[in-house]
Design a protein around this motif. Sequence first.
Motif, PDB file in Angstrom:
ATOM      1  N   ARG A 104       0.828  -1.214   0.000  1.00 34.17           N
ATOM      2  CA  ARG A 104       0.000   0.000   0.000  1.00 34.17           C
ATOM      3  C   ARG A 104       0.859   1.259   0.000  1.00 34.17           C
ATOM      4  NH1 ARG A 104      -2.582   1.284   5.980  1.00 34.17           N
ATOM      5  NH2 ARG A 104      -0.600   1.806   6.962  1.00 34.17           N
ATOM      6  N   GLU A 105       2.020   1.239   0.671  1.00 34.91           N
ATOM      7  CA  GLU A 105       2.894   2.411   0.660  1.00 34.91           C
ATOM      8  C   GLU A 105       3.418   2.690  -0.747  1.00 34.91           C
ATOM      9  OE1 GLU A 105       2.380   1.151   4.752  1.00 34.91           O
ATOM     10  OE2 GLU A 105       2.929   0.038   2.945  1.00 34.91           O
ATOM     11  N   GLY A 106       3.705   1.622  -1.492  1.00 43.23           N
ATOM     12  CA  GLY A 106       4.115   1.799  -2.876  1.00 43.23           C
ATOM     13  C   GLY A 106       2.985   2.336  -3.735  1.00 43.23           C
ATOM     14  N   GLN A 107       1.770   1.839  -3.509  1.00 44.85           N
ATOM     15  CA  GLN A 107       0.611   2.319  -4.261  1.00 44.85           C
ATOM     16  C   GLN A 107       0.350   3.792  -3.970  1.00 44.85           C
ATOM     17  OE1 GLN A 107      -2.078  -0.602  -2.724  1.00 44.85           O
ATOM     18  NE2 GLN A 107      -1.801  -1.994  -4.456  1.00 44.85           N
ATOM     19  N   PHE A 108       0.471   4.180  -2.699  1.00 48.29           N
ATOM     20  CA  PHE A 108       0.298   5.592  -2.344  1.00 48.29           C
ATOM     21  C   PHE A 108       1.367   6.446  -3.007  1.00 48.29           C
ATOM     22  CE2 PHE A 108       1.974   8.951   0.480  1.00 48.29           C
ATOM     23  CZ  PHE A 108       0.960   9.887   0.301  1.00 48.29           C
ATOM     24  N   GLY A 109       2.632   6.005  -2.892  1.00 50.52           N
ATOM     25  CA  GLY A 109       3.719   6.779  -3.482  1.00 50.52           C
ATOM     26  C   GLY A 109       3.570   6.927  -4.976  1.00 50.52           C
ATOM     27  N   LEU A 110       3.168   5.850  -5.646  1.00 49.82           N
ATOM     28  CA  LEU A 110       2.991   5.895  -7.090  1.00 49.82           C
ATOM     29  C   LEU A 110       1.820   6.790  -7.462  1.00 49.82           C
ATOM     30  CD1 LEU A 110       4.057   4.719  -9.762  1.00 49.82           C
ATOM     31  CD2 LEU A 110       2.390   2.872  -9.499  1.00 49.82           C
ATOM     32  N   GLY A 111       0.713   6.642  -6.745  1.00 51.52           N
ATOM     33  CA  GLY A 111      -0.439   7.490  -7.008  1.00 51.52           C
ATOM     34  C   GLY A 111      -0.133   8.964  -6.817  1.00 51.52           C
ATOM     35  N   ALA A 112       0.622   9.267  -5.767  1.00 49.97           N
ATOM     36  CA  ALA A 112       0.982  10.660  -5.499  1.00 49.97           C
ATOM     37  C   ALA A 112       1.895  11.224  -6.577  1.00 49.97           C
ATOM     38  CB  ALA A 112       1.649  10.771  -4.127  1.00 49.97           C
ATOM     39  N   ARG A 113       2.785  10.392  -7.115  1.00 50.53           N
ATOM     40  CA  ARG A 113       3.669  10.871  -8.191  1.00 50.53           C
ATOM     41  C   ARG A 113       2.848  11.194  -9.440  1.00 50.53           C
ATOM     42  NH1 ARG A 113       5.612  10.195  -4.187  1.00 50.53           N
ATOM     43  NH2 ARG A 113       5.143  12.403  -4.125  1.00 50.53           N
ATOM     44  N   TYR A 114       1.874  10.334  -9.767  1.00 54.16           N
ATOM     45  CA  TYR A 114       1.002  10.639 -10.911  1.00 54.16           C
ATOM     46  C   TYR A 114       0.179  11.899 -10.640  1.00 54.16           C
ATOM     47  CZ  TYR A 114       1.726   6.374 -13.675  1.00 54.16           C
ATOM     48  OH  TYR A 114       2.260   5.383 -14.478  1.00 54.16           O
TER      49      TYR A 114
END
Length: 202
Positions: A104-114
């Motif tokens: 989930r931390e990776g998903q959050f980080g990726l979503g925030a970058r987009y």
Amino acid sequence: MNLAGLYHRGEGVPRDDDEATRYLTKAAEQGSIPAMLELAGWELRPEHGGNVDDAIGWLKKAAEQGDATAQAELGDIFVDTKLGRLDYPQAFTWYRKAAEQGMREGQFGLGARYLLGQGVPQDMQEARRWLTPAANRGHPYAQFLLARMLEAGEGGPVDAAGAAKYYEAAANYGVAEAQYNLGMCWHATTATKRVSSPPTCG
């Protein structure tokens, strides 16, 4: 690694962080991913010298073996302006690896970058796509960002009820901005409907 823990806590032996580090290093050099993660965490602490480069080195060893926690933590380092290693493309790469493993931390980080267009062109649909599973797995800041997107109709249709739901989840965790926005949702709902049913935003 267990002996390192005893030295670090001073259990059965005098507390000795140097010995703890020595044994952790031995474990990490033999391929122990938990030891690599622990060493990276120690290296980032000011009391242990705050050696960011050494922390990155250990995290990369673990990340290259496919460890999602290390991948997400690498992403965090490369977006942290205080650590002096700002590199959005690298952050994006490591967050994606962790996100694709369901972290989930990776998903959050990726979503925030987009969402912010950092290391990748801004893409609201992709931001919403990755923030949603992170929010559903209980990441409070993913919940807050997703709520804002749902309220504004960014990356997809407006979902006022969904926005309120995610604001509430983030607010219960203690995210101040979510608490404020949820309060505004309640205010708008009661002002227009005069009811105590769950609020909707927008």
